[in-house]
Every structure is written in structure tokens, then in C-alpha cells.
Design a protein around this motif. Sequence first.
Motif, PDB file in Angstrom:
ATOM      1  N   LEU A 118      12.007  23.147  21.201  1.00 30.41           N
ATOM      2  CA  LEU A 118      10.721  23.446  20.164  1.00 30.41           C
ATOM      3  C   LEU A 118       9.565  23.954  21.620  1.00 30.41           C
ATOM      4  O   LEU A 118       9.535  23.079  22.677  1.00 30.41           O
ATOM      5  CB  LEU A 118      10.060  22.091  19.916  1.00 30.41           C
ATOM      6  CG  LEU A 118       8.638  22.345  19.158  1.00 30.41           C
ATOM      7  CD1 LEU A 118       8.843  23.272  17.851  1.00 30.41           C
ATOM      8  CD2 LEU A 118       8.274  20.993  18.606  1.00 30.41           C
ATOM      9  N   ASP A 119       8.915  25.013  21.611  1.00 29.07           N
ATOM     10  CA  ASP A 119       8.095  25.670  22.376  1.00 29.07           C
ATOM     11  C   ASP A 119       6.729  25.879  21.931  1.00 29.07           C
ATOM     12  O   ASP A 119       6.551  26.017  20.634  1.00 29.07           O
ATOM     13  CB  ASP A 119       8.760  26.890  23.148  1.00 29.07           C
ATOM     14  CG  ASP A 119      10.051  26.548  23.492  1.00 29.07           C
ATOM     15  OD1 ASP A 119      10.077  26.381  24.652  1.00 29.07           O
ATOM     16  OD2 ASP A 119      11.220  26.572  22.707  1.00 29.07           O
ATOM     17  N   ASP A 120       5.819  25.848  22.869  1.00 28.89           N
ATOM     18  CA  ASP A 120       4.392  26.291  22.505  1.00 28.89           C
ATOM     19  C   ASP A 120       4.319  27.578  23.273  1.00 28.89           C
ATOM     20  O   ASP A 120       4.496  27.718  24.228  1.00 28.89           O
ATOM     21  CB  ASP A 120       3.446  25.506  23.011  1.00 28.89           C
ATOM     22  CG  ASP A 120       2.123  25.620  22.796  1.00 28.89           C
ATOM     23  OD1 ASP A 120       1.757  26.443  21.925  1.00 28.89           O
ATOM     24  OD2 ASP A 120       1.174  25.106  23.554  1.00 28.89           O
ATOM     25  N   VAL A 121       3.825  28.822  22.451  1.00 28.19           N
ATOM     26  CA  VAL A 121       3.530  30.063  23.086  1.00 28.19           C
ATOM     27  C   VAL A 121       2.216  29.852  23.997  1.00 28.19           C
ATOM     28  O   VAL A 121       1.111  29.707  23.424  1.00 28.19           O
ATOM     29  CB  VAL A 121       3.333  31.265  22.043  1.00 28.19           C
ATOM     30  CG1 VAL A 121       3.012  32.404  22.851  1.00 28.19           C
ATOM     31  CG2 VAL A 121       4.404  31.259  21.165  1.00 28.19           C
ATOM     32  N   LYS A 122       2.190  30.264  25.048  1.00 26.27           N
ATOM     33  CA  LYS A 122       1.015  30.106  26.196  1.00 26.27           C
ATOM     34  C   LYS A 122       0.448  31.383  26.437  1.00 26.27           C
ATOM     35  O   LYS A 122      -0.894  31.391  26.608  1.00 26.27           O
ATOM     36  CB  LYS A 122       1.567  29.356  27.531  1.00 26.27           C
ATOM     37  CG  LYS A 122       1.787  27.937  27.289  1.00 26.27           C
ATOM     38  CD  LYS A 122       0.832  27.001  26.935  1.00 26.27           C
ATOM     39  CE  LYS A 122       1.284  25.723  26.730  1.00 26.27           C
ATOM     40  NZ  LYS A 122       0.024  24.737  26.452  1.00 26.27           N
ATOM     41  N   TRP A 123       1.201  32.418  26.569  1.00 25.91           N
ATOM     42  CA  TRP A 123       0.682  33.808  26.887  1.00 25.91           C
ATOM     43  C   TRP A 123       1.308  34.979  26.218  1.00 25.91           C
ATOM     44  O   TRP A 123       2.642  34.645  26.003  1.00 25.91           O
ATOM     45  CB  TRP A 123       0.555  34.149  28.290  1.00 25.91           C
ATOM     46  CG  TRP A 123       1.920  34.063  29.089  1.00 25.91           C
ATOM     47  CD1 TRP A 123       2.018  32.729  29.946  1.00 25.91           C
ATOM     48  CD2 TRP A 123       2.807  34.867  29.355  1.00 25.91           C
ATOM     49  NE1 TRP A 123       3.327  33.230  30.488  1.00 25.91           N
ATOM     50  CE2 TRP A 123       3.711  34.260  29.808  1.00 25.91           C
ATOM     51  CE3 TRP A 123       2.831  36.238  28.846  1.00 25.91           C
ATOM     52  CZ2 TRP A 123       4.977  35.261  30.455  1.00 25.91           C
ATOM     53  CZ3 TRP A 123       4.124  37.145  29.146  1.00 25.91           C
ATOM     54  CH2 TRP A 123       4.819  36.497  30.090  1.00 25.91           C
ATOM     55  N   VAL A 124       1.170  35.954  25.877  1.00 27.53           N
ATOM     56  CA  VAL A 124       1.473  37.262  25.050  1.00 27.53           C
ATOM     57  C   VAL A 124       1.400  38.364  25.861  1.00 27.53           C
ATOM     58  O   VAL A 124       0.299  38.649  26.384  1.00 27.53           O
ATOM     59  CB  VAL A 124       1.339  37.242  23.808  1.00 27.53           C
ATOM     60  CG1 VAL A 124       1.978  36.015  23.061  1.00 27.53           C
ATOM     61  CG2 VAL A 124      -0.119  37.574  23.481  1.00 27.53           C
TER      62      VAL A 124
END
Length: 157
Positions: free
Chosen positions: A101-107
Motif C-alpha cells: 500500500l503506497d501514498d503518492v508523493k509526487w507526480v
Amino acid sequence: MNIDQGWMEQRQHDRISVTANVTYRILDHWEKEDVLNFPRYSATTIVLLPQLAKKFHSYHAVMKDISEGGVSITGDQKFTVGDWIEISILPPKYDTPVTMLDDVKWVRSLSQLGKEFNTAGVSILALDSVSMDHLSRFLLTERICKQNENNGYSPEK
């Protein structure tokens, strides 16, 4: 003397450049509230992943690098900072995937040859014990291989 730290120095874990196929799904807002309590991250094994994939729409991407703290993935689907995504990675030379499970930090978005690609840097929030073991072993193996390459060692010699 005051020295400003760049973004590379702010990472807690060294990234390893490696390419692997990734399957992921974006969690709905209602899932975000309870997902860390799901048994698959504390008491289940990877065998549940195929069942979960049938219930949710999944996307495909390519992993560019990985560390104990996060992953960089590139695909067609747009990412949004703050989204939580569940990623399944099949590292090279492994038979079972690592699911986390991951959290999007930058795109970032990039257009190339008329096609748009989207890259996300994600931070690992949780993974089950089997995936944690696979990830640790994979990263250790990759570090040893990279170190041997840098020292001029080749298994063929």
C-alpha cells in the motif's frame, strides 16, 4: 557553515534502479479510511491478490526504481498527489509478487512521440510480512549485484 540539502540527500533509503512490471489500483476515498486495518497487511499472504484484483479495476505500469521506503512508477494513468494505491510488483527473477500500500508523493507528466506518460513517486505505507521479506531479499540481492559490478566482478570470470 550552512549547507542546503538537495532532494537526493533528503531520502532516507537509497534507491536501486531496476525495471519491473507493476499492476496497481487506486483506492477509493472510503477505502482509505479503513485500509490499514485490512487483514491482508497484517495477517494474510499474497495468495489473496488474484481475488482482490477481480473486485477492482487495475492498471499496468513500469517500475523505474525502488527502495525500502518507496517506488517510482511510470504508466498511462494519471496520478494525483495524496492518492493511495495498492501496487503489485513482480521483481525480475522472482516467482511471487510484492504487494504494498503506497501514498503518492509526487507526480510528473512527459509527452514523448505523441503519447503522454505519467510518473509517480510513492511512499510505502504498509505491506504484508511475506511481501516485506521478498522486498528485503530483492533489495539486498540487487545491492550486492550493483556493488560487484562497480568493483569489476563478473560471475562469468
